[in-house]
Design a protein around this motif. Structure first.
Motif, PDB file in Angstrom:
ATOM      1  N   MET A   1       0.839  -1.191   0.000  1.00 37.83           N
ATOM      2  CA  MET A   1       0.000   0.000   0.000  1.00 37.83           C
ATOM      3  C   MET A   1       0.875   1.242   0.000  1.00 37.83           C
ATOM      4  N   ASN A   2       0.576   2.170  -0.825  1.00 35.69           N
ATOM      5  CA  ASN A   2       1.348   3.392  -0.929  1.00 35.69           C
ATOM      6  C   ASN A   2       0.823   4.417   0.067  1.00 35.69           C
ATOM      7  N   SER A   3       1.677   4.833   1.000  1.00 32.28           N
ATOM      8  CA  SER A   3       1.266   5.789   2.029  1.00 32.28           C
ATOM      9  C   SER A   3       1.342   7.233   1.546  1.00 32.28           C
ATOM     10  N   ASN A   4       1.765   7.456   0.302  1.00 38.20           N
ATOM     11  CA  ASN A   4       1.925   8.809  -0.224  1.00 38.20           C
ATOM     12  C   ASN A   4       0.791   9.225  -1.155  1.00 38.20           C
ATOM     13  N   VAL A   5      -0.357   8.564  -1.083  1.00 38.28           N
ATOM     14  CA  VAL A   5      -1.431   8.852  -2.037  1.00 38.28           C
ATOM     15  C   VAL A   5      -1.933  10.287  -1.969  1.00 38.28           C
ATOM     16  N   SER A   6      -1.835  10.943  -0.816  1.00 43.59           N
ATOM     17  CA  SER A   6      -2.319  12.319  -0.710  1.00 43.59           C
ATOM     18  C   SER A   6      -1.278  13.339  -1.170  1.00 43.59           C
ATOM     19  N   LYS A   7      -0.076  12.903  -1.447  1.00 41.43           N
ATOM     20  CA  LYS A   7       0.975  13.802  -1.909  1.00 41.43           C
ATOM     21  C   LYS A   7       0.959  13.878  -3.429  1.00 41.43           C
ATOM     22  N   LYS A   8       1.524  14.944  -3.953  1.00 47.07           N
ATOM     23  CA  LYS A   8       1.560  15.153  -5.393  1.00 47.07           C
ATOM     24  C   LYS A   8       2.805  14.498  -5.997  1.00 47.07           C
ATOM     25  N   ILE A   9       2.597  13.627  -7.001  1.00 45.76           N
ATOM     26  CA  ILE A   9       3.729  13.024  -7.708  1.00 45.76           C
ATOM     27  C   ILE A   9       4.332  14.080  -8.627  1.00 45.76           C
ATOM     28  N   VAL A  10       5.643  14.288  -8.513  1.00 49.94           N
ATOM     29  CA  VAL A  10       6.322  15.276  -9.360  1.00 49.94           C
ATOM     30  C   VAL A  10       7.264  14.619 -10.371  1.00 49.94           C
ATOM     31  N   ALA A  11       7.637  13.363 -10.136  1.00 47.18           N
ATOM     32  CA  ALA A  11       8.506  12.673 -11.095  1.00 47.18           C
ATOM     33  C   ALA A  11       8.438  11.169 -10.854  1.00 47.18           C
ATOM     34  N   ILE A  12       8.625  10.431 -11.933  1.00 44.38           N
ATOM     35  CA  ILE A  12       8.736   8.973 -11.856  1.00 44.38           C
ATOM     36  C   ILE A  12      10.014   8.600 -12.594  1.00 44.38           C
ATOM     37  N   TYR A  13      10.906   7.916 -11.885  1.00 40.67           N
ATOM     38  CA  TYR A  13      12.192   7.530 -12.446  1.00 40.67           C
ATOM     39  C   TYR A  13      12.192   6.026 -12.685  1.00 40.67           C
ATOM     40  N   LYS A  14      12.316   5.635 -13.950  1.00 44.31           N
ATOM     41  CA  LYS A  14      12.252   4.229 -14.334  1.00 44.31           C
ATOM     42  C   LYS A  14      13.638   3.584 -14.258  1.00 44.31           C
ATOM     43  N   TYR A  15      13.710   2.462 -13.585  1.00 44.29           N
ATOM     44  CA  TYR A  15      14.944   1.676 -13.503  1.00 44.29           C
ATOM     45  C   TYR A  15      14.778   0.459 -14.395  1.00 44.29           C
ATOM     46  N   GLU A  16      15.462   0.494 -15.540  1.00 44.99           N
ATOM     47  CA  GLU A  16      15.402  -0.599 -16.514  1.00 44.99           C
ATOM     48  C   GLU A  16      16.734  -1.333 -16.538  1.00 44.99           C
ATOM     49  N   ASP A  17      16.658  -2.645 -16.746  1.00 42.72           N
ATOM     50  CA  ASP A  17      17.879  -3.449 -16.787  1.00 42.72           C
ATOM     51  C   ASP A  17      18.592  -3.311 -18.129  1.00 42.72           C
ATOM     52  N   GLU A  18      19.623  -4.112 -18.316  1.00 43.31           N
ATOM     53  CA  GLU A  18      20.445  -4.057 -19.528  1.00 43.31           C
ATOM     54  C   GLU A  18      19.636  -4.259 -20.805  1.00 43.31           C
ATOM     55  N   ASN A  19      18.520  -4.975 -20.699  1.00 45.98           N
ATOM     56  CA  ASN A  19      17.658  -5.262 -21.850  1.00 45.98           C
ATOM     57  C   ASN A  19      16.448  -4.337 -21.930  1.00 45.98           C
ATOM     58  N   GLU A  20      16.515  -3.225 -21.207  1.00 43.60           N
ATOM     59  CA  GLU A  20      15.453  -2.219 -21.187  1.00 43.60           C
ATOM     60  C   GLU A  20      14.133  -2.744 -20.628  1.00 43.60           C
ATOM     61  N   GLN A  21      14.223  -3.749 -19.764  1.00 40.57           N
ATOM     62  CA  GLN A  21      13.038  -4.263 -19.070  1.00 40.57           C
ATOM     63  C   GLN A  21      12.878  -3.511 -17.752  1.00 40.57           C
ATOM     64  N   LEU A  22      11.690  -2.972 -17.518  1.00 39.50           N
ATOM     65  CA  LEU A  22      11.434  -2.218 -16.295  1.00 39.50           C
ATOM     66  C   LEU A  22      11.495  -3.145 -15.084  1.00 39.50           C
ATOM     67  N   LEU A  23      12.391  -2.835 -14.144  1.00 44.36           N
ATOM     68  CA  LEU A  23      12.479  -3.595 -12.900  1.00 44.36           C
ATOM     69  C   LEU A  23      11.693  -2.909 -11.791  1.00 44.36           C
ATOM     70  N   PHE A  24      11.828  -1.575 -11.700  1.00 46.10           N
ATOM     71  CA  PHE A  24      11.112  -0.825 -10.677  1.00 46.10           C
ATOM     72  C   PHE A  24      11.140   0.657 -11.009  1.00 46.10           C
ATOM     73  N   GLU A  25      10.380   1.420 -10.239  1.00 51.54           N
ATOM     74  CA  GLU A  25      10.341   2.872 -10.399  1.00 51.54           C
ATOM     75  C   GLU A  25      10.508   3.543  -9.038  1.00 51.54           C
ATOM     76  N   ALA A  26      11.196   4.671  -9.058  1.00 57.54           N
ATOM     77  CA  ALA A  26      11.248   5.562  -7.901  1.00 57.54           C
ATOM     78  C   ALA A  26      10.219   6.653  -8.177  1.00 57.54           C
ATOM     79  N   VAL A  27       9.301   6.849  -7.257  1.00 60.16           N
ATOM     80  CA  VAL A  27       8.254   7.857  -7.414  1.00 60.16           C
ATOM     81  C   VAL A  27       8.579   8.996  -6.442  1.00 60.16           C
ATOM     82  N   ARG A  28       8.754  10.200  -7.007  1.00 55.60           N
ATOM     83  CA  ARG A  28       9.093  11.368  -6.199  1.00 55.60           C
ATOM     84  C   ARG A  28       7.837  12.212  -5.970  1.00 55.60           C
TER      85      ARG A  28
END
Length: 179
Positions: A1-28
């Motif tokens: 569960m994301n505890s930041n739902v009431s906050k405003k998302i200002v950026a999403i940083y995608k972490y992709e592996d060597e084959n450009e497959q999305l592994l995870f995202e950092a949400v700012r």
């Protein structure tokens, strides 16, 4: 569960592996905070990094370019450096979370570590430098004493140019193993 739902998302940083497959995202969010999420294979998200391989930010671009690699403190800084024509990466989850295995992606390359202007930033910079010894071709650590406490390369580039930054890099000595 994301505890930041009431906050405003200002950026999403995608972490992709060597084959450009999305592994995870950092949400700012604003006010500044971060959450991490991974795809759940059903089009949704798991708000955790449990079981996910950690990799440097913008890994596919890093691997496709052999220019000097810059390592600032965060994803926002990395994106700004790429927009300015420099190759850059950082580690997920902020300062203090560099993993030795990240260094392999910078093998035989000149590396410039851009420290945030605070004690945590300096410790983080030294940790990365020590991890890169014997892996990178050369290592430099650039500090920003002209910036206020907690200032970083993004703050620096608000008042200075990329040319100024590169001149600063030229003036710094090569990092060597500390006694």
């Amino acid at each position: 569960m994301n505890s930041n739902v009431s906050k405003k998302i200002v950026a999403i940083y995608k972490y992709e592996d060597e084959n450009e497959q999305l592994l995870f995202e950092a949400v700012r969010y604003k006010p500044k905070s971060f959450s991490y999420r991974q795809p759940d294979s059903k089009g949704g998200w798991i708000w955790s990094l449990e079981g996910v391989r950690r990799i440097p930010y913008r890994l596919p671009e890093l691997l496709s370019n052999t220019d000097t690699g810059f390592i600032p403190g965060g994803e926002k800084d990395v994106d700004l450096l790429w927009e300015s024509g420099l190759v850059a990466t950082t580690n997920p989850c902020g300062e203090g979370n560099w993993k030795p295995e990240f260094s392999q992606h910078l093998k035989d390359r000149d590396v410039v570590i851009l420290e945030d202007n605070d004690e945590k930033g300096k410790i983080h910079g030294r940790t990365i430098a020590e991890s890169l010894l014997g892996v990178a071709n050369s290592i430099k650590i650039v500090q920003f004493p002209e910036m206020p406490e907690h200032g970083d390369v993004s703050d620096y580039l608000e008042g200075y140019s990329i040319v100024d930054l590169l001149m600063k890099v030229e003036e710094v000595s090569i990092y060597e193993e500390q006694e």
